[in-house]
Design an enzyme around this catalytic site. Structure first.
Site, PDB file in Angstrom:
ATOM      1  N   GLU A 133       0.860  -1.198   0.000  1.00 56.47           N
ATOM      2  CA  GLU A 133       0.000   0.000   0.000  1.00 56.47           C
ATOM      3  C   GLU A 133       0.881   1.227   0.000  1.00 56.47           C
ATOM      4  O   GLU A 133       1.041   1.922   1.000  1.00 56.47           O
ATOM      5  CB  GLU A 133      -0.932   0.024   1.231  1.00 56.47           C
ATOM      6  CG  GLU A 133      -1.980   1.152   1.153  1.00 56.47           C
ATOM      7  CD  GLU A 133      -2.530   1.566   2.508  1.00 56.47           C
ATOM      8  OE1 GLU A 133      -3.187   0.749   3.161  1.00 56.47           O
ATOM      9  OE2 GLU A 133      -2.281   2.731   2.909  1.00 56.47           O
ATOM     10  N   ASP A 193       3.088   1.831   3.780  1.00 54.19           N
ATOM     11  CA  ASP A 193       2.344   3.083   3.635  1.00 54.19           C
ATOM     12  C   ASP A 193       3.286   4.251   3.343  1.00 54.19           C
ATOM     13  O   ASP A 193       3.115   5.358   3.846  1.00 54.19           O
ATOM     14  CB  ASP A 193       1.463   3.391   4.861  1.00 54.19           C
ATOM     15  CG  ASP A 193       0.200   4.176   4.488  1.00 54.19           C
ATOM     16  OD1 ASP A 193       0.078   4.612   3.327  1.00 54.19           O
ATOM     17  OD2 ASP A 193      -0.668   4.359   5.362  1.00 54.19           O
TER      18      ASP A 193
HETATM   19 MN    MN Z   1      -2.028   4.651   2.558  1.00 50.81          MN
END
Ligand code: MN
Length: 334
Positions: free
Chosen positions: A12, A294
């Site tokens: 992600e 992330d």
């Molecule tokens: Mn994210």
């Protein structure tokens, strides 16, 4: 001696393109009042950091953090704040850029398609183009689109396309919707502190209870941030859904938790915290939990270091760091 995985895929990882950052800037100055949810962006401006936009900087960061491959997602809120035609055009542009990064470094980058849910048929066509022509591995949707949730029937062409193409939809966070944003922003809770998870878990539960997976049993949804906290509540959700006559009011073929286990996979984006990850692996199975950092919003070095310390056996570790991503997103590497 701790084992080390053969390969690390981070699932992600945010990126953006200068044209969309500029479009955010223009939107905020001309029509910002239409999206009261963009609290952080109104305060600090759209993020235009090199780490979000610059491919070469990203490769250096990946090398240092020992990440072999990033799965790229256009960062939140994607193109979902724009008018449908403009959003569709910007999504296509972002996908062309991401595809060029993947072509330049196919072992280092893979991508999910940006789509504009506010134009559902165009979004389905763009998903099809991204998968069949650009080699992408699914699509990302940043939760609500100007207050609309994907359980509305008009969004069904998107899920129909994803199921037909055999690719997942990554339901990524954004801020809670306009009607409730003030309840969060009063105390700075609208972003990753809590609001993202509250918004995205609500969205995922709306999809489950609306019967999405009875209509599309072959569909896979991916949630970040350890399933946006839903895995901790699965038993209570089943229990209270049944006790409140859910099966009569909102009939489903199966219990809510069964769809969560069979149609949803989760990533550890932003939260490589062993007690939470262990719980996800316990209740969802090791086949449903994938590593994510992330980038560039979190510290990728710390994410990898923490995850390498998870007390997983060699088989589960390989699933966590790359095997599940390869299976769920259809990422083949050699
Ligand atoms: Mn994210």
């Amino acid at each position: 001696m701790p084992t080390v995985p053969a390969r690390i895929i981070a699932t992600e990882e945010g990126f953006n393109v200068p044209e969309i950052v500029e479009a955010y800037r223009e939107f905020l100055s001309v029509r910002g009042h239409e999206e009261p949810t963009l609290v952080a962006m109104r305060r600090s401006g759209p993020p235009d950091w090199p780490r979000l936009l610059d491919m070469d900087q990203r490769l250096l960061d990946m090398d240092r953090a020992r990440i072999d491959t990033q799965l790229l997602l256009l960062s939140s809120p994607g193109v979902q704040i724009f008018d449908p035609a403009r959003a569709t055009e910007l999504a296509r542009h972002a996908n062309d850029v991401a595809a060029a990064w993947v072509r330049a470094h196919p072992a280092r980058f893979r991508a999910l398609a940006a789509i504009a849910p506010q134009a559902p048929d165009d979004a389905a066509s763009e998903l099809e183009r991204a998968v069949s022509q650009l080699g992408m591995h699914g699509a990302v949707i940043n939760s609500n689109t100007r207050g609309a949730y994907l359980d509305e029937p008009r969004f069904d062409p998107i899920f129909e396309a994803a199921e037909r193409l055999g690719v997942p939809i990554y339901l990524h966070p954004r801020e809670p919707a306009a009607g409730v944003i003030d309840l969060y922003s009063q105390w700075g809770l609208e972003t990753a502190v809590w609001g993202y998870a509250a918004e995205t878990s609500l969205h995922a539960l709306r999809l489950i209870i609306s019967g999405l997976f009875d209509r599309h049993p072959g569909l896979t949804l991916v949630l970040g941030h350890n399933g946006e906290n839903i895995p901790f509540a699965l038993d209570r959700i089943d229990n209270r859904y049944l006790a409140s006559r859910g099966m009569e009011r909102f009939p489903l073929k199966r219990r809510p938790s069964e769809y969560f286990r069979d149609n949803i996979a989760v990533t550890t984006s932003g939260s490589n915290w062993w007690p939470a990850v262990r719980h996800c692996i316990d209740v969802l199975g090791p086949q449903n939990v994938m590593f994510a950092a992330d980038y560039p919003f979190e510290d990728e070095d710390d994410a990898v270091a923490r995850a390498l310390d998870f007390p997983l056996g060699a088989t589960s570790q390989a699933m966590f760091f790359h095997g599940n991503a390869e299976r769920i997103f259809g990422i083949t590497t050699d």
